[in-house]
Structures are given as structure tokens and as C-alpha cells.
Motif scaffolding. Structure first.
Motif, PDB file in Angstrom:
ATOM      1  N   ARG A 167      34.042 -25.784 -24.467  1.00  0.00           N
ATOM      2  CA  ARG A 167      32.896 -25.246 -23.735  1.00  0.00           C
ATOM      3  C   ARG A 167      32.976 -25.568 -22.248  1.00  0.00           C
ATOM      4  N   PHE A 168      32.461 -24.660 -21.449  1.00  0.00           N
ATOM      5  CA  PHE A 168      32.338 -24.806 -19.994  1.00  0.00           C
ATOM      6  C   PHE A 168      30.994 -25.467 -19.732  1.00  0.00           C
ATOM      7  N   THR A 169      30.979 -26.583 -19.006  1.00  0.00           N
ATOM      8  CA  THR A 169      29.732 -27.327 -18.787  1.00  0.00           C
ATOM      9  C   THR A 169      29.035 -26.889 -17.511  1.00  0.00           C
ATOM     10  N   ILE A 170      27.707 -26.849 -17.589  1.00  0.00           N
ATOM     11  CA  ILE A 170      26.859 -26.514 -16.463  1.00  0.00           C
ATOM     12  C   ILE A 170      25.851 -27.629 -16.295  1.00  0.00           C
ATOM     13  N   LYS A 171      25.739 -28.154 -15.094  1.00  0.00           N
ATOM     14  CA  LYS A 171      24.822 -29.269 -14.850  1.00  0.00           C
ATOM     15  C   LYS A 171      23.383 -28.813 -14.860  1.00  0.00           C
TER      16      LYS A 171
END
Length: 171
Positions: A167-171
Motif C-alpha cells: 500500500r501507498f501511505t498518505i499522512k
């Protein structure tokens, strides 16, 4: 001026995605045994709890899953989690699927009731226990988990799934 605005916008965008191990939301893919894969989202409600959802499928199958998870940090980007939720799936087996396996293959199968074509649904309760790693330098989260499932319909039964997620993480 346009160049400065573009560079500032890009810096703010990159800073918003947050390249560290603390993330709010992660988007990506999740799949594994027995061949079901889908689009996955994990959203942290707090430091200890998260909601995870997957929509996907396989040949002749569409499936959704929703999970509530408890996160437990270990160290250096590693954490383990456990939780539970539900799943719901819909599948179809056309006449051509039946012919691949030959006459009588599904004759006594409860799911098909002596009918080899048509649409069916299944659903049940799911558990999950897993391990994940979130990279500190790049916006990437990797996870591996086991997911036992209690089938409630069309018949009561038990299943066990093993999954891997990126997964691509987003803050």
C-alpha cells in the motif's frame, strides 16, 4: 513566478503524503491464497485502531470485506494487528465452466444444488491477525496476514485465507 509556484506546490504535496512510518491512510492491493485479490484501503482511526476494506475478486467472483483492527507497534516501522469484520461475495458459473470439469463434477455439491450454472452469494464473519512494516524513507506499507472466516451462508463452514498487501501511505 510560475516555476516557484509549481515547486512550492510539489513540495507541499510531497510533505502532505508524509514519508514516515506514521500514516493516516494507505491505499494499494491485497491478495493471496486462494487466489482472491483486490483494491485495499486501511485508515487509522487512532494510534491503536483502524478500519480496513477490500473490494476485488477472482474469475467469476466479486467480493468485499470490511475489518476493524487493533494496531500494536513493535519497533522500527513494524507493528502487528488483529481484528474482525465481515465479507460478502457473489459468483457465477456459466455453462462453459461446467464443461471444463466434465459432467457430474458438481453433482453433489451443496452450493450448486445439482445446478451447474447461475448466480450465488456467500457471506460471513472474518478475523484477521497480521504483521506490517511501514518504510521510513518512502511512502510504502507492506503487510502479511492470516484471515480465518466463518461462513454463514449459503451454508455454515470455515475457511482460512493468507494475504499479502502493498500500500501507498498518505499522512
Amino acid at each position: 513566478m510560475k516555476k516557484k509556484l509549481l515547486i512550492t506546490s510539489l513540495c507541499l504535496l510531497i510533505a502532505n503524503f508524509g514519508f514516515n512510518q506514521d500514516y493516516k491512510t494507505a491505499l494499494g492491493i491485497k491478495g493471496g491464497f486462494p487466489g482472491i485479490a483486490g483494491f485495499n484501503i486501511k485508515h487509522n482511526l487512532s494510534a491503536k485502531s483502524a478500519l480496513e476494506g477490500t473490494i476485488g475478486g477472482a474469475s467469476n467472483l466479486v467480493w468485499i470485506q470490511g475489518l476493524y483492527e487493533i494496531n500494536n507497534p513493535i519497533q522500527d516501522g513494524f507493528s502487528w494487528y488483529y481484528g474482525g469484520g465481515f465479507d460478502l461475495g457473489f459468483w457465477t458459473f456459466p455453462n462453459s465452466y461446467y464443461s471444463v470439469y466434465g459432467p457430474g463434477y458438481y453433482k453433489d455439491d451443496y452450493y450448486f444444488g445439482n445446478r451447474y450454472n447461475g448466480h450465488r452469494a456467500y457471506g460471513g464473519l472474518d478475523g484477521v491477525i497480521g504483521l506490517e512494516y511501514t518504510f521510513a524513507g518512502i511512502p510504502l506499507n507492506l503487510a502479511v496476514d492470516a484471515s480465518p472466516a466463518l461462513r454463514l451462508f449459503p451454508r455454515v463452514g470455515f475457511a482460512l485465507y493468507a494475504n499479502v498487501a502493498a500500500r501507498f501511505t498518505i499522512k
